[in-house]
Write a protein that holds these residues in place. Structure first.
Motif, short mmCIF file in Angstrom:
data_model
loop_
_atom_site.label_atom_id
_atom_site.label_comp_id
_atom_site.label_asym_id
_atom_site.label_seq_id
_atom_site.Cartn_x
_atom_site.Cartn_y
_atom_site.Cartn_z
N ASN A 6 0.86 -1.19 0.00
CA ASN A 6 0.00 0.00 0.00
C ASN A 6 0.89 1.24 0.00
OD1 ASN A 6 -1.66 2.26 1.00
ND2 ASN A 6 -3.24 0.69 1.02
N CYS A 7 0.95 1.87 -1.14
CA CYS A 7 1.86 3.00 -1.33
C CYS A 7 1.29 4.32 -0.82
CB CYS A 7 2.22 3.13 -2.81
SG CYS A 7 3.29 1.82 -3.42
N SER A 8 0.14 4.27 -0.17
CA SER A 8 -0.39 5.48 0.47
C SER A 8 0.01 5.57 1.93
CB SER A 8 -1.91 5.53 0.34
OG SER A 8 -2.29 5.68 -1.01
N ILE A 9 0.41 4.45 2.53
CA ILE A 9 0.82 4.45 3.93
C ILE A 9 2.28 4.05 4.09
CG2 ILE A 9 0.10 2.08 4.41
CD1 ILE A 9 -0.98 3.05 7.11
N LEU A 10 2.84 3.35 3.11
CA LEU A 10 4.24 2.97 3.11
C LEU A 10 5.03 3.79 2.09
CD1 LEU A 10 3.89 -0.90 3.39
CD2 LEU A 10 5.16 0.55 4.99
N LEU A 11 6.32 3.91 2.33
CA LEU A 11 7.24 4.64 1.42
C LEU A 11 6.88 6.11 1.32
CD1 LEU A 11 7.39 1.91 -1.39
CD2 LEU A 11 9.01 2.24 0.49
N THR A 12 6.29 6.65 2.38
CA THR A 12 5.79 8.03 2.33
C THR A 12 6.90 9.06 2.38
OG1 THR A 12 5.44 7.97 4.73
CG2 THR A 12 3.56 7.43 3.32
N GLU A 13 8.14 8.63 2.61
CA GLU A 13 9.26 9.56 2.52
C GLU A 13 9.48 10.03 1.08
OE1 GLU A 13 10.17 6.63 5.88
OE2 GLU A 13 9.26 6.57 3.89
N LEU A 14 8.95 9.26 0.14
CA LEU A 14 9.11 9.57 -1.28
C LEU A 14 7.86 10.26 -1.82
CD1 LEU A 14 10.54 6.14 -2.47
CD2 LEU A 14 11.83 8.25 -2.15
N PRO A 15 8.00 11.06 -2.87
CA PRO A 15 6.81 11.57 -3.56
C PRO A 15 5.93 10.42 -4.01
CG PRO A 15 8.78 12.71 -4.33
CD PRO A 15 9.25 11.56 -3.47
N LEU A 16 4.63 10.63 -4.03
CA LEU A 16 3.68 9.57 -4.31
C LEU A 16 4.00 8.80 -5.58
CD1 LEU A 16 0.55 8.81 -3.18
CD2 LEU A 16 0.07 9.60 -5.49
N LEU A 17 4.35 9.53 -6.64
CA LEU A 17 4.54 8.87 -7.93
C LEU A 17 5.87 8.13 -8.03
CD1 LEU A 17 3.00 11.47 -10.40
CD2 LEU A 17 1.91 9.55 -9.24
N GLU A 247 -0.46 -2.87 4.73
CA GLU A 247 -1.00 -1.54 5.02
C GLU A 247 -0.64 -1.16 6.46
OE1 GLU A 247 -5.12 0.75 3.91
OE2 GLU A 247 -5.21 -0.70 5.55
N TYR A 248 0.64 -0.93 6.65
CA TYR A 248 1.14 -0.60 7.98
C TYR A 248 2.08 0.59 7.91
CZ TYR A 248 4.99 -3.52 6.22
OH TYR A 248 6.00 -4.06 5.46
N LYS A 249 2.47 1.08 9.09
CA LYS A 249 3.35 2.25 9.18
C LYS A 249 4.75 1.79 9.57
CE LYS A 249 -0.49 5.17 10.74
NZ LYS A 249 -1.02 6.02 11.84
N GLU A 250 5.71 2.13 8.76
CA GLU A 250 7.09 1.73 9.04
C GLU A 250 8.01 2.59 8.16
OE1 GLU A 250 9.72 -0.59 11.27
OE2 GLU A 250 7.54 -0.68 11.31
N PRO A 251 9.11 3.10 8.71
CA PRO A 251 10.04 3.87 7.88
C PRO A 251 10.53 3.06 6.69
CG PRO A 251 10.58 4.11 10.21
CD PRO A 251 9.54 3.04 10.12
N ALA A 252 10.81 3.77 5.61
CA ALA A 252 11.17 3.09 4.36
C ALA A 252 12.37 2.17 4.53
CB ALA A 252 11.45 4.13 3.28
N GLU A 253 13.35 2.58 5.34
CA GLU A 253 14.57 1.79 5.44
C GLU A 253 14.35 0.45 6.13
OE1 GLU A 253 14.78 4.99 8.75
OE2 GLU A 253 14.08 4.81 6.66
N THR A 254 13.28 0.34 6.92
CA THR A 254 13.01 -0.93 7.60
C THR A 254 11.64 -1.50 7.24
OG1 THR A 254 12.15 0.28 9.53
CG2 THR A 254 14.48 -0.34 9.56
N ALA A 255 11.02 -0.94 6.22
CA ALA A 255 9.62 -1.28 5.91
C ALA A 255 9.41 -2.75 5.63
CB ALA A 255 9.12 -0.44 4.74
N PHE A 256 10.40 -3.39 5.05
CA PHE A 256 10.19 -4.78 4.61
C PHE A 256 11.22 -5.74 5.20
CE2 PHE A 256 9.00 -1.84 1.08
CZ PHE A 256 7.63 -1.92 1.27
N SER A 257 11.82 -5.36 6.32
CA SER A 257 12.83 -6.21 6.93
C SER A 257 12.23 -7.13 7.97
CB SER A 257 13.93 -5.35 7.57
OG SER A 257 13.38 -4.46 8.53
N TRP A 258 11.17 -7.80 7.57
CA TRP A 258 10.50 -8.76 8.45
C TRP A 258 10.36 -10.08 7.68
CZ3 TRP A 258 5.95 -10.12 6.02
CH2 TRP A 258 5.43 -9.19 5.11
#
Length: 262
Positions: A6-17, A247-258
């Protein structure tokens, strides 16, 4: 496991597109979005930029919300909001058009908060009518409308799975619509006190979509106490074959380190 970011709640440090390409770089082939525009009927240029960002990234759009209003400001959907019903209806063709061009077939319609000055009965009647209209609007592209319980919104009336299922049953009874399904967000259901395991046992084969986040905190899987892996695995065993929305909240650098095993 087939995940969609879900790119509306994750990777939000980046511009949407830029987020679809970032999801691809992180190893994912699918993305989903809340409504990514400020109005129900954006310009053709805005829509083209959004579609191109997804196509150029080489990812599949698997889910898209209808316009839900000002989400940061507390809005949770236009579906049952009398004064904005026309806005919702105007949004349907835009959503269906994006879906048709990008091959997306799942569309989340947030029900809407209770509104001062409008009775619950009137809102529910309008909500049922608009759900039926939305279902008809996406039926031509093989689309499904999703309806979900939500937590953290005091005036949102759909809190547990059965609340949403009752609305879906009403719409089917009144309009014959068959393409409306439950969006089972395990985080929202758990926070609202639903018996998630029981919901899965009874309804998993009919889920329209699953989304996950851990609790407390709505963080990545493994940051809280929810048995997300078990719930996903059981849903699969009972017949759910769709994507699992991250659809969770996590900084981009650790967003998928699970390492969720399901």
């Amino acid at each position: 496991m087939t995940y969609t970011v879900n790119c509306s709640i994750l990777l939000t440090e980046l511009p949407l597109l830029e987020r679809p390409a970032a999801a691809k770089a992180a190893g994912f082939d699918a993305v989903e979005f809340w409504w990514p525009f400020g109005t129900s009927v954006p310009t053709d240029a805005e829509v083209s930029r959004f579609e191109n960002a997804i196509a150029d990234a080489g990812v599949q759009l698997t889910g898209l919300n209808f316009n839900a209003g000002d989400m940061p400001g507390g809005d949770r959907g236009l579906l049952s909001w009398p004064a904005r019903s026309t806005e919702f209806q105007d949004n349907i063709d835009v959503v269906a058009g994006i879906g048709e061009r990008l091959g997306c077939k799942a569309f989340n319609a947030l029900y809407g908060n209770r509104i001062d000055g409008a009775s619950a009965q009137r809102q529910d009647a309008i909500g049922a009518e608009n759900l039926a209209t939305a279902a008809a609007g996406v039926a031509g592209i093989g689309g499904t409308v999703l309806l979900e319980p939500v937590s953290g919104a005091p005036r949102y009336p759909l809190l547990k799975a059965q609340d949403a299922l009752d609305v879906i049953a009403r719409v089917k009874r009144e309009s014959g619509a068959e393409n409306i399904k439950l969006l089972a967000d395990f985080y929202h259901l758990a926070v609202n006190g639903d018996d998630v395991a029981a919901v899965i046992e009874k309804h998993a084969s009919g889920f329209g979509h699953i989304q996950i986040a851990d609790n407390p905190g709505r963080g990545a899987p493994g940051t809280g106490q929810l048995p997300l892996g078990e719930w996903v695995a059981r849903s699969r065993a009972l017949g759910y074959q769709g994507y699992i929305g991250l659809e969770y909240k996590e900084p981009a650098e650790t967003a998928f380190s699970w390492a969720l095993r399901a």
